[in-house]
Scaffold this active site. Sequence first.
Site, PDB file in Angstrom:
ATOM      1  N   THR A 182       0.853  -1.175   0.000  1.00  0.00           N
ATOM      2  CA  THR A 182       0.000   0.000   0.000  1.00  0.00           C
ATOM      3  C   THR A 182       0.892   1.228   0.000  1.00  0.00           C
ATOM      4  OG1 THR A 182      -1.892   1.065   1.034  1.00  0.00           O
ATOM      5  CG2 THR A 182      -0.286   0.067   2.517  1.00  0.00           C
TER       6      THR A 182
ATOM      7  N   ALA B  24       4.106  -1.024   4.189  1.00  0.00           N
ATOM      8  CA  ALA B  24       3.546   0.277   4.580  1.00  0.00           C
ATOM      9  C   ALA B  24       4.666   1.308   4.466  1.00  0.00           C
ATOM     10  CB  ALA B  24       3.017   0.206   6.011  1.00  0.00           C
TER      11      ALA B  24
ATOM     12  N   VAL C  56       8.567  -2.301   5.944  1.00  0.00           N
ATOM     13  CA  VAL C  56       8.609  -0.840   5.823  1.00  0.00           C
ATOM     14  C   VAL C  56       9.094  -0.454   4.431  1.00  0.00           C
ATOM     15  CG1 VAL C  56       9.626   1.282   6.722  1.00  0.00           C
ATOM     16  CG2 VAL C  56       8.989  -0.563   8.298  1.00  0.00           C
ATOM     17  N   LYS C  57       8.262   0.332   3.766  1.00  0.00           N
ATOM     18  CA  LYS C  57       8.570   0.761   2.398  1.00  0.00           C
ATOM     19  C   LYS C  57       9.351   2.071   2.461  1.00  0.00           C
ATOM     20  CE  LYS C  57       5.517   0.462  -1.618  1.00  0.00           C
ATOM     21  NZ  LYS C  57       4.139   0.774  -2.026  1.00  0.00           N
ATOM     22  N   VAL C  58      10.504   2.091   1.842  1.00  0.00           N
ATOM     23  CA  VAL C  58      11.304   3.324   1.784  1.00  0.00           C
ATOM     24  C   VAL C  58      11.557   3.662   0.313  1.00  0.00           C
ATOM     25  CG1 VAL C  58      12.445   2.972   4.024  1.00  0.00           C
ATOM     26  CG2 VAL C  58      13.545   2.112   1.930  1.00  0.00           C
TER      27      VAL C  58
END
Length: 198
Positions: free
Chosen positions: A27, A56, A82-84
């Site tokens: 997402t 996320a 964790v999306k970076v």
Amino acid sequence: MKLFLDTAHLADIETAVGWGVLDGITTNPTLAAKEGLAFHDLIKAITDLVDGPVSAEVVSDEPEEMVRQGHTLRAIADNVVVKVPMTRAGITAGSRLVADDIPINVTLVFSTAQAIIAATIGATFVSPFLGRVDDVGNDGLALLGDIVGTYAVQGYETEVLSASLRHPIHVVESARLGADAATMPFAVMDKLFDHPLT
Ligand code: G3P
């Protein structure tokens, strides 16, 4: 190849879970904003529905703040990834999160060079955006094939997550090319079922 939905829409997630074909979720803040729930509550609700990885995204340009947000997101559930972003700040934050044993997904990847950076810091996923590469007149599937081939030569463990998919052929070709996972809108997953002769 694992099938992920690229959505924050809980009803669609429930439908795909019911089909038994859903391996994970990606997402982003834009998708989340459409749902009218506080971001953390939404991620919690998604992780309650889905056992697989739920990506996320952090929202900051500052590594310190990205790391702080990454820890907060990961505290929601053990399956949060964790999306970076694939920026110098995002990679700085990502490498620190990996050192803290937090899995990351490096997003907004548009070249094999960027995918090498993501693998080098030990990302769990790298997300090349095929549709957006196509949008600017380049070949998203060719990029995906090059990343998959390069990772195989190098023995990188980062999984290639084919993203920004617009239609079933993007999904089928991602599988043919050896992507580890493909994330797609619900409408694209729904179309995978259909054939006029069935
Ligand atoms: O997961 C990537 C996705 O959210 C971007 O897709 O269709 O906006 O390029 P799109």
